[in-house]
Design an enzyme around this catalytic site. Structure first.
Site, PDB file in Angstrom:
ATOM      1  N   SER A   1       0.808  -1.215   0.000  1.00 20.20           N
ATOM      2  CA  SER A   1       0.000   0.000   0.000  1.00 20.20           C
ATOM      3  C   SER A   1       0.845   1.271   0.000  1.00 20.20           C
ATOM      4  CB  SER A   1      -0.944   0.005   1.205  1.00 20.20           C
ATOM      5  OG  SER A   1      -0.224   0.148   2.397  1.00 20.20           O
TER       6      SER A   1
ATOM      7  N   LYS B   1       1.118   3.928   6.978  1.00 22.89           N
ATOM      8  CA  LYS B   1       0.402   4.861   6.110  1.00 22.89           C
ATOM      9  C   LYS B   1       0.896   6.283   6.346  1.00 22.89           C
ATOM     10  CE  LYS B   1      -2.797   2.038   4.282  1.00 22.89           C
ATOM     11  NZ  LYS B   1      -2.032   0.857   4.699  1.00 22.89           N
TER      12      LYS B   1
END
Lengths: 226, 226
Positions: free
Chosen positions: A148, A185
């Site tokens: 991601s 993230k």
DNA sequence: GTTCATGCTGTAAACATTTACAGTATCCGA
DNA sequence: TCGGATACTGTAAATGTTTACAGCATGAAC
């Protein structure tokens, strides 16, 4: 994205980085002020406060207690040698002998449910690293799962070096805990709402409603067996 | 050979190293004394003087100005690769978690024209790494310039760990020398013809006609200042 | 039996360094 | 036109930190 710096603030940040790189320790307020051409130690103090507020440095209540925090990729102001803009060099700079010291960091593989991230059973290995390698000094390494964050060069299987922290600034890459899963993230807080942004169009941003625990900030990446 | 240390002096040296490794800065005299169980800052001062006289540390006329000195020189089996055991060659200290057995690798910044890649003047720094981190054991680190390998997660400013080698297999990522420039690319040999492939659509593959020198294979990546 | 290194106590001066307070001035955007 | 950020001067208190001085006690070396 980190807040932009004024040219003067950039000078100060470079000055600090240069002092650390070349002398091995940060400058004092009077030293910074002198290098800027100012005469009051407060000139430096103000700049330092601004740099801390913007997330570029950390000020410790110590003599020369300035720690340069990591930069976002692509806008790093001071990797290696750079020409300094109109700043008087700090006097008495000399190259110094190697500072040979080693940090041993636990490598976290999979986070154990219901346990603190550094719980015994999560520690897969221990690795020795140069403490000078990452700034600020990381507290542990985490094996990344998934792609991601691919577009910032963090891939499946990479190790990220993490400084423990319960909070983060916008744009910093964090390790967060959601539903007992550790995820890496980019942190973003806007209007009091927190979002975790991936760096890969195949993934969607995560809107956090409540159960978010930030475990730390990513300050480096290591990839083995390429 | 360094002079032997008394047990107490060894304690102090470890204390200093530990402070630097864990907090990022050296202790003050009062801090050292307190940790020793002594009450006078002079207790620490005396030990520091002894450690400096014996060549283990350097005392700078600054707040917390203590620098732990590394070993002077070691004969290396491979050029550029040095194995050290912590700061000082003392068995007792070697077992301390702070001092792991480490590999010291030279960091190559910009390659000097007409010089071997490990030439003295190309060495920008020296970093300690866990020998088990990368396989096979790398011989040096190279600072990557440019984004031509972006899509495999090697970015501008990253360090690649390199094993010296004059040859490579198809698909391996190599450090090659073309016209006195070190470049990182994927190696491909087809029909006796060698090509260096970027991992970024913005860059074109390089067809090598003759002047290619392979310096080594990339076995890992390290990224700081994220 | 004197000398030397070790390993401390205790005190205090000197200095380095941070930090607070009180100002001044300019520029910029709402 | 107000508020805020930037960018300083100038002063001084408070604190942090080093360093010097004056001792005392021990054990090993010569």
């Amino acid at each position: 994205m980190n807040e932009p710096l004024s040219p003067r603030q950039k000078d100060v940040l470079e000055l600090i980085a240069k002092s650390i790189a070349e002398r091995g320790y940060p400058p004092t307020r009077p030293e910074i002020s002198a290098a800027l051409g100012a005469t009051s130690p407060n000139a430096a103090e103000q700049h330092l406060r601004a740099l801390e507020r913007k997330g570029y440095i950390e000020i410790l209540p110590l003599a020369r207690g300035i720690r340069v925090l990591g930069q976002k990729r692509g806008q790093s102001e001071f990797p290696g040698r750079k020409v300094f803009s109109g700043v008087v060099p700090i006097p008495e700079i000399r190259s110094d002998p190697v500072f040979a010291r080693v940090l041993r960091l636990p490598l976290i593989g999979r986070v154990a449910a219901g346990q603190p991230i550094l719980a015994e059973q999560s520690i897969e290995d221990e690795l020795a690293l140069d403490p000078q390698l990452f700034t600020p000094t990381p507290d542990f390494l985490l094996r990344v799962r998934g792609d991601s964050m691919r577009d910032v060069g963090i891939h499946d299987g990479d190790f990220v070096a993490v400084v423990r922290s319960r909070d983060a600034l916008n744009g910093q890459i964090v390790v967060a805990r959601i539903d007992d899963e550790a995820t890496v993230k980019t942190f973003e807080r806007k209007d009091g709402r927190i979002r975790l942004l991936p760096a890969n169009p195949d993934y969607a941003p995560i809107d956090v409603d409540g159960d978010l625990v930030i475990e730390g900030r990513v300050v480096g990446v290591i990839r083995r067996s390429l």
